[in-house]
Design an enzyme around this catalytic site. Structure first.
Site, PDB file in Angstrom:
ATOM      1  N   LYS A 117      33.137  25.350  52.222  1.00 51.03           N
ATOM      2  CA  LYS A 117      32.277  24.843  51.143  1.00 51.03           C
ATOM      3  C   LYS A 117      32.453  23.329  51.051  1.00 51.03           C
ATOM      4  O   LYS A 117      33.569  22.840  50.830  1.00 51.03           O
ATOM      5  CB  LYS A 117      32.677  25.514  49.822  1.00 51.03           C
ATOM      6  N   THR A 148      43.222  37.793  40.529  1.00 53.15           N
ATOM      7  CA  THR A 148      43.497  36.541  41.249  1.00 53.15           C
ATOM      8  C   THR A 148      44.601  35.747  40.536  1.00 53.15           C
ATOM      9  O   THR A 148      45.518  35.223  41.165  1.00 53.15           O
ATOM     10  CB  THR A 148      42.204  35.716  41.335  1.00 53.15           C
ATOM     11  N   ALA A 149      44.520  35.669  39.194  1.00 48.05           N
ATOM     12  CA  ALA A 149      45.511  34.877  38.452  1.00 48.05           C
ATOM     13  C   ALA A 149      46.907  35.482  38.586  1.00 48.05           C
ATOM     14  O   ALA A 149      47.885  34.766  38.841  1.00 48.05           O
ATOM     15  CB  ALA A 149      45.103  34.790  36.988  1.00 48.05           C
ATOM     16  N   THR A 195      35.394  26.336  38.607  1.00 48.99           N
ATOM     17  CA  THR A 195      36.633  25.742  38.128  1.00 48.99           C
ATOM     18  C   THR A 195      37.711  26.732  37.690  1.00 48.99           C
ATOM     19  O   THR A 195      38.837  26.317  37.414  1.00 48.99           O
ATOM     20  CB  THR A 195      36.317  24.819  36.934  1.00 48.99           C
TER      21      THR A 195
HETATM   22  C1  LIG Z   1      30.397  35.844  36.346  1.00 46.94           C
HETATM   23  C2  LIG Z   1      31.651  35.170  36.805  1.00 46.94           C
HETATM   24  C3  LIG Z   1      31.628  34.393  37.950  1.00 46.94           C
HETATM   25  C4  LIG Z   1      32.783  33.708  38.361  1.00 46.94           C
HETATM   26  N1  LIG Z   1      32.741  32.897  39.453  1.00 46.94           N
HETATM   27  C5  LIG Z   1      33.818  32.135  39.763  1.00 46.94           C
HETATM   28  C6  LIG Z   1      33.800  31.221  40.861  1.00 46.94           C
HETATM   29  O1  LIG Z   1      32.813  31.110  41.595  1.00 46.94           O
HETATM   30  N2  LIG Z   1      34.901  30.479  41.085  1.00 46.94           N
HETATM   31  C7  LIG Z   1      36.023  30.571  40.315  1.00 46.94           C
HETATM   32  O2  LIG Z   1      36.996  29.832  40.522  1.00 46.94           O
HETATM   33  N3  LIG Z   1      36.089  31.485  39.324  1.00 46.94           N
HETATM   34  C8  LIG Z   1      35.025  32.240  39.028  1.00 46.94           C
HETATM   35  N4  LIG Z   1      35.108  33.150  37.999  1.00 46.94           N
HETATM   36  C9  LIG Z   1      36.387  33.354  37.320  1.00 46.94           C
HETATM   37  C10 LIG Z   1      37.303  34.205  38.193  1.00 46.94           C
HETATM   38  O3  LIG Z   1      36.701  35.452  38.467  1.00 46.94           O
HETATM   39  C11 LIG Z   1      38.636  34.437  37.495  1.00 46.94           C
HETATM   40  O4  LIG Z   1      39.159  33.222  37.054  1.00 46.94           O
HETATM   41  C12 LIG Z   1      39.639  35.033  38.440  1.00 46.94           C
HETATM   42  O5  LIG Z   1      39.140  36.167  39.060  1.00 46.94           O
HETATM   43  C13 LIG Z   1      40.912  35.364  37.723  1.00 46.94           C
HETATM   44  O6  LIG Z   1      40.755  36.485  36.898  1.00 46.94           O
HETATM   45  P1  LIG Z   1      42.054  37.082  36.209  1.00 46.94           P
HETATM   46  O7  LIG Z   1      43.045  37.399  37.242  1.00 46.94           O
HETATM   47  O8  LIG Z   1      42.436  36.162  35.107  1.00 46.94           O
HETATM   48  O9  LIG Z   1      41.495  38.398  35.506  1.00 46.94           O
HETATM   49  P2  LIG Z   1      41.121  39.880  36.129  1.00 46.94           P
HETATM   50  O10 LIG Z   1      40.614  39.793  37.521  1.00 46.94           O
HETATM   51  O11 LIG Z   1      40.249  40.494  35.112  1.00 46.94           O
HETATM   52  O12 LIG Z   1      42.518  40.592  36.171  1.00 46.94           O
HETATM   53  C14 LIG Z   1      43.091  41.149  35.008  1.00 46.94           C
HETATM   54  C15 LIG Z   1      44.225  42.063  35.422  1.00 46.94           C
HETATM   55  O13 LIG Z   1      44.880  42.539  34.252  1.00 46.94           O
HETATM   56  C16 LIG Z   1      45.048  43.932  34.366  1.00 46.94           C
HETATM   57  N5  LIG Z   1      45.125  44.510  33.026  1.00 46.94           N
HETATM   58  C17 LIG Z   1      44.287  44.316  31.981  1.00 46.94           C
HETATM   59  N6  LIG Z   1      44.690  45.044  30.927  1.00 46.94           N
HETATM   60  C18 LIG Z   1      45.809  45.701  31.314  1.00 46.94           C
HETATM   61  C19 LIG Z   1      46.681  46.615  30.688  1.00 46.94           C
HETATM   62  N7  LIG Z   1      46.497  47.032  29.427  1.00 46.94           N
HETATM   63  N8  LIG Z   1      47.724  47.096  31.392  1.00 46.94           N
HETATM   64  C20 LIG Z   1      47.943  46.707  32.676  1.00 46.94           C
HETATM   65  N9  LIG Z   1      47.145  45.843  33.328  1.00 46.94           N
HETATM   66  C21 LIG Z   1      46.089  45.359  32.649  1.00 46.94           C
HETATM   67  C22 LIG Z   1      43.861  44.395  35.181  1.00 46.94           C
HETATM   68  O14 LIG Z   1      44.084  45.643  35.772  1.00 46.94           O
HETATM   69  C23 LIG Z   1      43.799  43.276  36.223  1.00 46.94           C
HETATM   70  O15 LIG Z   1      44.727  43.542  37.244  1.00 46.94           O
HETATM   71  C24 LIG Z   1      33.983  33.850  37.613  1.00 46.94           C
HETATM   72  C25 LIG Z   1      34.006  34.694  36.487  1.00 46.94           C
HETATM   73  C26 LIG Z   1      32.854  35.338  36.070  1.00 46.94           C
HETATM   74  C27 LIG Z   1      32.908  36.221  34.856  1.00 46.94           C
END
Ligand SMILES: Cc1cc2nc3c(=O)[nH]c(=O)nc-3n(C[C@H](O)[C@H](O)[C@H](O)COP(=O)(O)OP(=O)(O)OC[C@H]3O[C@@H](n4cnc5c(N)ncnc54)[C@H](O)[C@@H]3O)c2cc1C
Length: 505
Positions: A80, A17-18, A347
């Site tokens: 929501k 998502t980020a 958040t």
């Molecule tokens: C239990 C739980 C419940 C949650 N509920 C909520 C909610 O209700 N509302 C809310 O706002 N947020 C919630 N969150 C947080 C939310 O899920 C995250 O903020 C959001 O999904 C963003 O995640 P991200 O993109 O930072 O990380 P990720 O989704 O983990 O993405 C990481 C990316 O990096 C890539 N990557 C990692 N290492 C490498 C590498 N070596 N080489 C290439 N690519 C790599 C992966 O493939 C992936 O594409 C929750 C989190 C948890 C743990």
């Protein structure tokens, strides 16, 4: 090294998502200033939870030109209106933290001051939820878009979405790629830094591909590959205040109404979420592993879900806290790579959005300048600190003593910044004012009163009004809200007409 006026080569590591929110925003908002290359690994995957949001996401979508009904249909989203908290202050309690005000929103002073005064005088009062349009709409399971005029009762609320986290990133990916973002699937195995400046020069993938850039954005999730890994930025651990460090998650079939709100139900060692989507309900138990074992947590979640399970249970591990700085050198951490605060108030995606907004506003013209970095880090620190205090309040403001977990959070030492807020509230019902940061007055009031912290004083101007007239006004307002809400459509029916779920073409 970048040259002023030349397009900045942005490299994003991570396609959750980020990553895709960042890619889409930079490509759409700064097409003349940046080229974007995103690297993600399908083999690693995304965290794939994160289904409940805050109203701010609507402004993000609007700025990117995302049509609401299309976005909701493709991510199987629901509306929501707030979060229902069950069993937090005491077992049996229930209140809603609404995305909206209490009262008519028209008074010279906030409604809760009148409320507190009458309540202290022993006047019989209806539940506070009945005096919020958003709470009443939520409790009745109805939805209609708010009216534009905040002077109307039906204009005193906002709303957010509950959506399928697995579908949001792909939706944004389509948008970003159409705006020119280049994507590579591969695993980053090496990060090359400049010997003099310490900045990142390039990343290398497992197949040997080398990708150079000017600005690197770390969206690699909990791994924090660039800022935590290569740049070695320390992690500030807040587990002593927010001890939950694991979650088990399991979606189930929706057997009951599709509520226009998220539920957070307190459990013996944490809390359980319930997030209804169009096609299923998301469930999870967020718990502190120091107080309950994984097997016990699993069993508790399975026993609590209300419909047929639709997937295997997943276990997620995390740590509350953040990187000391999110922007270091020419590298910015966004999303889980920057830090994590448990999902009690939904958040995380909001924090992603705030980081993107600050980055776009401070986007470098040439090499990033230290004052821009400092300003970015200041904004992000403030956001984290305020959310942290708000979350701690939920745990600390309890009379529960039925488990070691609740004993711990009830009696733990809280941050000074929260102790000051609580003191001001207790003495005169005042919410500390701030101009930056999420969760303004109504949010704090909902949790303070919802969890039984009744102020001893109030705004002195509340004393100027006749208590009998105020009491009558409250009864009339309650009726007016109930009548207006009763005329609004049922949430499910509204979804079926406005944005029935569909698959991407
Ligand atoms: C239990 C739980 C419940 C949650 N509920 C909520 C909610 O209700 N509302 C809310 O706002 N947020 C919630 N969150 C947080 C939310 O899920 C995250 O903020 C959001 O999904 C963003 O995640 P991200 O993109 O930072 O990380 P990720 O989704 O983990 O993405 C990481 C990316 O990096 C890539 N990557 C990692 N290492 C490498 C590498 N070596 N080489 C290439 N690519 C790599 C992966 O493939 C992936 O594409 C929750 C989190 C948890 C743990």
């Amino acid at each position: 090294m970048t040259t002023p006026g030349k397009a900045v080569r942005v490299v994003i590591v991570g396609g959750g998502t980020a990553g895709w929110m960042t890619a889409a925003a930079i490509a759409r908002l700064l097409p003349h200033r940046a080229s974007v290359h995103l690297v993600e690994s399908e083999a690693i995957g995304i965290v794939g939870v994160g289904e409940a949001t805050l109203p701010h996401i609507r402004f993000f979508n609007e700025r990117l030109g995302i049509p609401e009904a299309e976005f909701m249909a493709l991510t199987r989203a629901t509306f929501k209106l707030g979060i229902e908290f069950r069993d937090w202050g005491r077992i049996g309690d229930s209140y809603i933290h609404p995305f909206g005000t209490f009262g008519s929103g028209k008074g010279a002073i906030d409604f809760h001051h009148y409320w507190s005064r009458l309540s202290r005088a022993g006047a019989p009062l209806p539940p506070l939820d009945d005096l919020s349009y958003a709470c009443t709409l939520a409790r009745q399971g109805r939805f209609a878009h708010p009216q534009a005029d905040p002077g109307q009762l039906a204009g005193t609320f906002g709303y957010a979405y509950q959506f399928d986290a697995q579908l949001f990133a792909p939706y944004l990916r389509g948008l970003a790629e159409r705006a020119g973002v280049v994507r590579t699937d591969g695993i980053v195995t090496a990060v090359e830094r400049d010997g003099d400046t310490g900045d990142i020069r390039a990343i290398t993938l497992a197949d040997g591909t080398r990708i150079e850039g000017d600005l690197f954005i770390d969206c690699s999730g909990f791994r924090s590959l660039l800022v935590g890994g290569a740049m070695e930025e320390p992690f500030e651990d807040w587990a002593h205040w927010l001890p939950a460090d694991r979650a088990v998650a399991m979606p189930c079939r929706t057997e009951t109404a599709v509520t226009p709100y998220t539920s957070a139900i307190a459990m013996p060692a944490g809390w359980r979420w319930r997030i209804p989507l169009q096609h299923r309900t998301g469930n999870g138990y967020v718990y502190a592993s120091a107080f309950v074992g994984d097997d016990e947590a699993r069993d508790a979640l399975v026993a609590a879900v209300e419909g047929e399970p639709l997937a295997e249970l997943r276990l997620l591990r995390f740590r509350a806290g953040r990187r000391r700085r999110s922007w270091v050198g020419n590298c910015v951490a966004i999303g889980l790579a920057s830090g994590f605060l448990e999902p009690l108030e939904s958040t995380s995606i909001y924090l992603v959005q705030q980081a993107i907004t600050a980055l776009v506003e401070l986007f470098p013209d040439g090499a990033p300048s230290p004052p821009d970095r400092d300003e970015f880090n200041r904004v992000i620190d403030l956001e984290y600190d305020r959310i942290r205090d708000f979350l701690i309040l939920h745990y600390h403001a309890t009379t529960r003593s039925d488990s070691p977990f609740w004993d711990y959070v009830r009696t733990m030492t809280i941050p000074d910044s929260l102790a000051e807020k609580l003191d001001l509230w207790r003495r005169r019902g005042r919410v500390v004012k701030y101009r930056e940061g999420v969760f303004l007055d109504a949010s704090w009031v909902a949790v303070y009163l919802g969890q039984g912290i009744m102020p001893e004083g109030w705004d002195p101007r509340a004393d100027a009004s006749d208590p009998v007239a105020v009491h009558r006004g409250i009864a009339a307002l309650r009726q007016e809200i109930a009548a207006d809400v009763a005329a609004r459509p049922d949430h499910r029916g509204f979804l079926d007409r406005y944005c029935p779920m569909t698959d991407a073409a």
